[in-house]
Scaffold this motif. Structure first.
Motif, PDB file in Angstrom:
ATOM      1  N   UNK A 176       0.884  -1.335  -0.061  1.00 17.70           N
ATOM      2  CA  UNK A 176      -0.120  -0.090   0.041  1.00 17.70           C
ATOM      3  C   UNK A 176       0.794   1.338  -0.171  1.00 17.70           C
ATOM      4  N   UNK A 177       2.160   1.012   0.266  1.00 20.82           N
ATOM      5  CA  UNK A 177       3.083   2.308   0.514  1.00 20.82           C
ATOM      6  C   UNK A 177       3.347   2.827  -0.857  1.00 20.82           C
ATOM      7  N   UNK A 178       3.338   2.052  -2.089  1.00 21.30           N
ATOM      8  CA  UNK A 178       3.797   2.109  -3.387  1.00 21.30           C
ATOM      9  C   UNK A 178       2.525   2.489  -4.082  1.00 21.30           C
ATOM     10  N   UNK A 179       2.602   3.824  -4.914  1.00 20.20           N
ATOM     11  CA  UNK A 179       1.527   4.321  -5.769  1.00 20.20           C
ATOM     12  C   UNK A 179       1.532   3.738  -7.098  1.00 20.20           C
ATOM     13  N   UNK A 180       2.648   3.606  -7.588  1.00 23.53           N
ATOM     14  CA  UNK A 180       2.827   3.103  -9.110  1.00 23.53           C
ATOM     15  C   UNK A 180       3.458   1.912  -9.428  1.00 23.53           C
ATOM     16  N   UNK A 181       2.955   1.278 -10.501  1.00 24.55           N
ATOM     17  CA  UNK A 181       3.677   0.135 -10.838  1.00 24.55           C
ATOM     18  C   UNK A 181       4.815   0.723 -11.803  1.00 24.55           C
ATOM     19  N   UNK A 182       5.955   0.278 -11.739  1.00 22.45           N
ATOM     20  CA  UNK A 182       7.034   0.915 -12.392  1.00 22.45           C
ATOM     21  C   UNK A 182       7.769  -0.161 -13.205  1.00 22.45           C
ATOM     22  N   UNK A 183       8.066  -0.317 -14.279  1.00 25.91           N
ATOM     23  CA  UNK A 183       8.755  -1.365 -14.995  1.00 25.91           C
ATOM     24  C   UNK A 183      10.117  -0.671 -16.012  1.00 25.91           C
ATOM     25  N   UNK A 184      10.966  -1.352 -15.756  1.00 26.63           N
ATOM     26  CA  UNK A 184      12.087  -0.978 -16.676  1.00 26.63           C
ATOM     27  C   UNK A 184      12.313  -2.139 -17.792  1.00 26.63           C
ATOM     28  N   UNK A 185      12.092  -1.620 -19.043  1.00 27.39           N
ATOM     29  CA  UNK A 185      11.981  -2.697 -20.178  1.00 27.39           C
ATOM     30  C   UNK A 185      12.777  -2.229 -21.470  1.00 27.39           C
ATOM     31  N   UNK A 186      13.788  -3.093 -21.809  1.00 22.86           N
ATOM     32  CA  UNK A 186      14.682  -2.751 -22.691  1.00 22.86           C
ATOM     33  C   UNK A 186      14.624  -4.222 -23.814  1.00 22.86           C
ATOM     34  N   UNK A 187      14.535  -4.084 -25.169  1.00 24.54           N
ATOM     35  CA  UNK A 187      14.099  -4.836 -26.079  1.00 24.54           C
ATOM     36  C   UNK A 187      14.702  -4.513 -27.417  1.00 24.54           C
ATOM     37  N   UNK A 188      15.312  -5.521 -28.139  1.00 26.68           N
ATOM     38  CA  UNK A 188      15.798  -5.000 -29.620  1.00 26.68           C
ATOM     39  C   UNK A 188      14.769  -5.590 -30.540  1.00 26.68           C
ATOM     40  N   UNK A 189      13.953  -6.396 -30.056  1.00 26.59           N
ATOM     41  CA  UNK A 189      12.899  -7.051 -31.052  1.00 26.59           C
ATOM     42  C   UNK A 189      11.945  -5.695 -31.672  1.00 26.59           C
ATOM     43  N   UNK A 190      11.529  -5.776 -32.946  1.00 29.60           N
ATOM     44  CA  UNK A 190      10.536  -5.170 -33.312  1.00 29.60           C
ATOM     45  C   UNK A 190       9.272  -5.161 -32.777  1.00 29.60           C
ATOM     46  N   UNK A 191       9.052  -6.180 -32.276  1.00 31.86           N
ATOM     47  CA  UNK A 191       7.678  -6.318 -31.577  1.00 31.86           C
ATOM     48  C   UNK A 191       7.576  -6.213 -30.050  1.00 31.86           C
ATOM     49  N   UNK A 192       8.706  -5.252 -29.813  1.00 29.47           N
ATOM     50  CA  UNK A 192       8.944  -5.020 -28.328  1.00 29.47           C
ATOM     51  C   UNK A 192       7.654  -4.155 -27.974  1.00 29.47           C
ATOM     52  N   UNK A 193       7.081  -3.390 -28.808  1.00 26.83           N
ATOM     53  CA  UNK A 193       5.942  -2.478 -28.112  1.00 26.83           C
ATOM     54  C   UNK A 193       4.830  -3.608 -27.995  1.00 26.83           C
ATOM     55  N   UNK A 194       4.639  -4.598 -28.624  1.00 25.19           N
ATOM     56  CA  UNK A 194       3.569  -5.555 -28.598  1.00 25.19           C
ATOM     57  C   UNK A 194       3.750  -6.387 -27.045  1.00 25.19           C
ATOM     58  N   UNK A 195       5.143  -6.556 -26.899  1.00 30.12           N
ATOM     59  CA  UNK A 195       5.251  -7.277 -25.529  1.00 30.12           C
ATOM     60  C   UNK A 195       5.043  -6.197 -24.505  1.00 30.12           C
ATOM     61  N   UNK A 196       5.296  -4.793 -24.511  1.00 34.79           N
ATOM     62  CA  UNK A 196       5.032  -4.036 -23.510  1.00 34.79           C
ATOM     63  C   UNK A 196       3.498  -3.954 -23.366  1.00 34.79           C
ATOM     64  N   UNK A 197       2.713  -3.868 -24.452  1.00 34.82           N
ATOM     65  CA  UNK A 197       1.235  -3.973 -24.221  1.00 34.82           C
ATOM     66  C   UNK A 197       0.853  -5.302 -23.343  1.00 34.82           C
TER      67      UNK A 197
END
Length: 275
Positions: A176-197
Motif C-alpha cells: 500500500x505504500x507504493x503508488x505506481x507500478x514501474x517497470x524497466x523494459x529494454x528490447x531489440x525486437x521490433x515486436x517490443x511494443x507488442x510485448x509492452x502492451x
C-alpha cells in the motif's frame, strides 16, 4: 526545455553517480556541486510546468560504488560487513539511520516542492544482491519510508514508487505504500511494443489496480549488442518514435520514459522532430 516545448509534463531524474547523485556518506555530508545542479534542474522544471519523478538511489548507488561513478562495480561500503548482502543493509540499524537522514536531506532541499511528484526508492530493487526469497525485507523498507514521510513530515501527497526489471517481481507493488507500478523494459525486437502492451495488461498486473508506467525503456545496451547507454546505437529513430507513441495509447499512466543521456541532446534535436 525541449520536452516542455513538445507538450511533455513528466520527467524522471535519476540521482546517479555520473549526474546528480549527491554521494551520501556516513557523516551525512553530501556533494554540493551535484546538489546545486539538481537545484537548477528543478527550477527549470518548475518554470516549464514539468513534474519530476526523483529516483533517489539507482541500483545500490546509495551504499555501494567503486568511487569512480561505476554503478554496477563492487566497491566499499561503510556499513557492509563480511558476509552481508545488499539486502542485509536494509536491516542494519546504522545503515538505516544514514538512509533516513539522506531522505530528510532530500525532502528538506527538494521534495517539499510540488514539482517533485514522486520519490522512487531503491531503483531496480530486484537487482540487489540477496533479493530473491527475501522480498519481505524490501516490503518492510518501503513501509518504513512511507511512515517517515507521513508521520515525520506530515506528507501524504507525494507518491512513493520503486522499479523492477523482472516480470516475475510485481508482487512488491501490492504494498500500500507504493503508488505506481514501474517497470524497466529494454528490447531489440521490433515486436517490443507488442510485448509492452502484454506487460501492462497481464492479469496479475491489472489485479493490482494501480497506474502503470514504463519508468525506463529503450533498446538493449551493454554486452548483448556491444554498446553501452552512451552510444547512439541504443536509440534509433524507429525505436524512439514507436516506443513513445505506442506506450501513450496502451492504457498506462502516460508515455513511457525513454532512456536518454543529456549529452545526446544535439543528436536528438537534429534527428527526431516533435512528436
Amino acid at each position: 526545455d525541449n520536452l516542455a516545448d513538445n507538450g511533455g509534463n513528466y520527467v524522471r531524474i535519476g540521482m546517479a553517480p555520473w549526474s546528480t547523485g549527491i554521494d551520501p556518506q556516513a557523516n551525512n555530508i553530501y556533494a554540493q556541486d551535484k546538489a546545486c545542479a539538481l537545484d537548477s534542474m528543478l527550477q527549470i522544471a518548475a518554470r516549464r510546468g514539468l513534474h519530476v519523478q526523483l529516483a533517489i538511489d539507482l541500483t545500490k548507488d546509495i551504499w555501494k560504488d567503486d568511487g569512480n561513478g561505476n554503478w554496477f562495480v563492487a566497491g566499499p561500503s561503510p556499513y557492509k560487513k563480511t558476509g552481508m548482502t545488499e539486502a542485509d543493509l536494509l536491516q542494519d540499524s546504522a545503515a538505516l539511520v544514514n538512509y533516513d537522514n539522506y531522505i530528510r536531506y532530500i525532502y528538506s532541499r527538494w521534495a517539499f516542492s510540488p514539482v517533485v511528484a514522486s520519490l522512487e526508492i531503491l531503483g531496480e530493487h530486484d537487482r540487489w544482491e540477496g533479493y530473491e526469497g527475501r522480498e519481505k525485507i524490501f516490503n518492510d523498507f518501503f513501509s518504513h519510508v512511507d511512515n517517515l514521510l507521513k508521520n515525520e513530515f506530515g506528507d501524504s501527497l507525494h507518491m512513493i514508487s520503486t522499479s523492477t526489471t523482472n516480470g516475475s517481481h510485481y508482487e512488491i507493488f501490492q504494498n500500500a505504500a507504493i503508488s505506481v507500478i514501474d517497470r524497466h523494459h529494454y528490447d531489440n525486437d521490433f515486436r517490443c511494443n507488442q510485448k509492452r502492451y502484454g506487460i501492462i495488461h497481464k492479469r496479475s498486473v491489472e489485479k493490482i489496480n494501480k497506474p502503470f508506467l514504463f519508468g525506463e525503456m529503450g533498446m538493449i545496451n551493454g554486452p548483448v549488442n556491444e554498446s553501452d547507454a552512451d552510444d547512439f546505437e541504443h536509440c534509433n529513430d524507429i525505436s524512439y518514435h514507436n516506443a513513445l507513441w505506442s506506450t501513450f495509447f496502451m492504457g498506462g499512466a502516460g508515455t513511457g520514459l525513454y532512456w536518454w543521456q543529456w549529452k545526446n541532446d544535439a543528436y536528438r534535436e537534429s534527428n527526431y522532430p516533435a512528436l
